[in-house]
Design a protein around this motif. Structure first.
Motif, PDB file in Angstrom:
ATOM      1  N   TYR A 249       0.822  -1.210   0.000  1.00 56.79           N
ATOM      2  CA  TYR A 249       0.000   0.000   0.000  1.00 56.79           C
ATOM      3  C   TYR A 249       0.859   1.265   0.000  1.00 56.79           C
ATOM      4  N   SER A 298      -7.022  -4.085  -3.250  1.00 64.73           N
ATOM      5  CA  SER A 298      -6.361  -5.094  -2.420  1.00 64.73           C
ATOM      6  C   SER A 298      -6.251  -6.417  -3.173  1.00 64.73           C
ATOM      7  N   THR A 304      -5.494 -10.794   0.781  1.00 62.76           N
ATOM      8  CA  THR A 304      -6.568 -11.738   1.138  1.00 62.76           C
ATOM      9  C   THR A 304      -7.542 -11.093   2.115  1.00 62.76           C
ATOM     10  N   LEU A 308      -3.965  -8.395   8.505  1.00 64.61           N
ATOM     11  CA  LEU A 308      -3.980  -7.675   9.789  1.00 64.61           C
ATOM     12  C   LEU A 308      -4.751  -8.443  10.867  1.00 64.61           C
TER      13      LEU A 308
HETATM   14  P1  ADP Z   1      -4.914  -7.441   2.689  1.00 65.52           P
HETATM   15  O1  ADP Z   1      -4.557  -8.858   2.519  1.00 65.52           O
HETATM   16  O2  ADP Z   1      -6.049  -6.993   1.846  1.00 65.52           O
HETATM   17  O3  ADP Z   1      -3.727  -6.548   2.603  1.00 65.52           O
HETATM   18  P2  ADP Z   1      -4.945  -6.875   5.494  1.00 65.52           P
HETATM   19  O4  ADP Z   1      -5.770  -7.495   6.561  1.00 65.52           O
HETATM   20  O5  ADP Z   1      -3.478  -7.055   5.584  1.00 65.52           O
HETATM   21  O6  ADP Z   1      -5.534  -7.384   4.157  1.00 65.52           O
HETATM   22  O7  ADP Z   1      -5.256  -5.333   5.485  1.00 65.52           O
HETATM   23  C1  ADP Z   1      -6.596  -4.901   5.489  1.00 65.52           C
HETATM   24  C2  ADP Z   1      -6.742  -3.600   4.743  1.00 65.52           C
HETATM   25  O8  ADP Z   1      -6.081  -2.559   5.463  1.00 65.52           O
HETATM   26  C3  ADP Z   1      -6.070  -3.624   3.382  1.00 65.52           C
HETATM   27  O9  ADP Z   1      -6.941  -4.147   2.406  1.00 65.52           O
HETATM   28  C4  ADP Z   1      -5.746  -2.147   3.161  1.00 65.52           C
HETATM   29  O10 ADP Z   1      -6.877  -1.513   2.656  1.00 65.52           O
HETATM   30  C5  ADP Z   1      -5.495  -1.637   4.559  1.00 65.52           C
HETATM   31  N1  ADP Z   1      -4.044  -1.548   4.893  1.00 65.52           N
HETATM   32  C6  ADP Z   1      -3.312  -2.444   5.581  1.00 65.52           C
HETATM   33  N2  ADP Z   1      -2.043  -2.011   5.748  1.00 65.52           N
HETATM   34  C7  ADP Z   1      -1.975  -0.817   5.146  1.00 65.52           C
HETATM   35  C8  ADP Z   1      -0.930   0.156   4.989  1.00 65.52           C
HETATM   36  N3  ADP Z   1       0.304  -0.031   5.460  1.00 65.52           N
HETATM   37  N4  ADP Z   1      -1.230   1.297   4.318  1.00 65.52           N
HETATM   38  C9  ADP Z   1      -2.480   1.512   3.841  1.00 65.52           C
HETATM   39  N5  ADP Z   1      -3.502   0.643   3.962  1.00 65.52           N
HETATM   40  C10 ADP Z   1      -3.264  -0.510   4.602  1.00 65.52           C
END
Ligand code: ADP
Length: 346
Positions: A249, A298, A304, A308
């Motif tokens: 991101y 994403s 996925t 997080l």
């Molecule tokens: P994904 O597998 O879609 O990355 P995550 O659970 O890791 O799923 O993250 C959930 C959402 O949080 C992401 O789809 C993104 O929109 C946002 N996100 C996570 N980390 C960041 C970051 N470092 N900067 C901006 N947005 C982020």
């Protein structure tokens, strides 16, 4: 209880009686009592003791019966409505308070159970949906190739590439689901050991460097070898997901800075990027399963929606904490605070 009341009455009365008898016997010399009179006194005192015992039995029975009668009057579900003597009112008050506590605990448990149930149902529905989408694509591409609709070799390669990408997405997704459910059920075959956070961060950044370089993203690691007692696999997963997101991101030519700060009672690992950022109202939600701020973006970059969530559950598993600071357009900083014992601590 009856025995205790009996003993209390009997022994106190018997002691008084015995003292009185002994005083009489001691004074018998001065009073010049005859042997017969003394004999009568001793006999009378024995009979007296027996009478005391009898009275004690009766009184103790009466007291015990009246207490149990009052206790039986208590309605344990609605103690306030019980018609008992004033001596029992403090007990009634304590029972009411306990009942209130039990009711509120049961309510909390019920709510927790319902929310877990709802989460489980949502998770199952989400998993089915997430699995179905790539499987439908794979099936569609394969069908087109099977029916001979793709003539040119480069098109076959392109379709095969699409099938490969979708299959990879499925593999990643299933892998994340397995990790998450293992963390959920605390069924992960974990090994607690000394883990060097610097070593993990450095290995993770090396793993991400090729992808970062294609977009001119700079990766930096600040700190020194810092060993904590933890679970290597989970810490690696947490740091990988945070750094992977910081790259995914980010903007072209952005940066990702990982810092390890050691304090007396804790170690903090922070992953900071100057990418697209997350608006404050989304801070909590991004840690939910399958939640993405921009779903299609994403998915395009291989997310996925579970990364997080894995961080959140992993952090809880390790009794650590996480903190997020981020604003749209300003980049993101996610800090994990490990409170585990440091290796060199005694
Ligand atoms: P994904 O597998 O879609 O990355 P995550 O659970 O890791 O799923 O993250 C959930 C959402 O949080 C992401 O789809 C993104 O929109 C946002 N996100 C996570 N980390 C960041 C970051 N470092 N900067 C901006 N947005 C982020």
């Amino acid at each position: 209880m009856r025995e205790k009341v009996f003993s209390a009455i009997f022994f106190s009365a018997a002691i008084v009686w015995a003292i009185a008898t002994l005083v009489v016997i001691a004074l018998s010399g001065n009073l010049r009592l005859s042997k017969e009179a003394l004999y009568t006194i001793v006999t009378a005192s024995i009979v007296g003791i027996l009478i005391i015992a009898l009275i004690a039995v009766m009184i103790s029975g009466w007291i015990a019966d009246s207490i149990s009668e009052e206790l039986n009057k208590i309605d344990w579900d609605k103690p306030d409505e019980s018609n008992v003597k004033s001596e029992f009112l403090p007990l009634i008050e304590r029972i009411s308070k306990k009942n209130e506590q039990i009711a509120s605990q049961m309510n909390e448990l019920k709510c927790e159970h319902e929310s877990r149930d709802r989460m489980r149902r949502e998770f199952t529905a989400n998993v089915s949906h997430e699995l179905k989408t790539p499987l439908t694509s794979i099936s569609g591409f394969a069908e087109i190739i099977r029916d001979g609709l793709v003539k040119r070799e480069e098109d076959v390669n392109r379709f095969a590439g699409n099938i490969y990408d979708e299959a990879q997405r499925l593999i990643t997704l299933v892998g994340d689901i397995i990790k998450l459910s293992q963390l959920d059920e605390e069924a992960l075959p974990v090994k607690w050991e000394d883990v060097d956070l610097y070593e993990i961060c450095s290995a993770v950044l090396e793993q991400l460097r090729p992808v970062a370089e294609t977009r001119g993203i700079e990766l930096e690691l600040w700190g020194e070898s810092t060993v904590i007692y933890g679970v290597w696999q989970i810490i690696d997963e947490i740091i990988f997901n945070l750094c992977d997101n910081a790259v995914k991101y980010n903007r072209d030519s952005g940066f990702v800075k990982v810092t390890i700060d050691r304090f007396d009672d804790r170690v903090e690992v922070a992953v900071r990027d100057n990418g697209i950022g997350i608006s404050p109202e989304e801070h909590e939600r991004v840690f939910e399963r399958f939640y993405r701020v921009n779903k299609s973006h994403s998915k395009d970059i291989g997310g996925t929606g579970l990364g997080l969530s894995i961080v959140k559950h992993g952090v809880a598993f390790l009794n650590a904490e996480y903190h997020i600071e981020s604003n749209l357009g300003d980049g993101t900083r996610i800090k994990v605070v490990f409170k585990n014992k440091l290796r060199n601590d005694s």
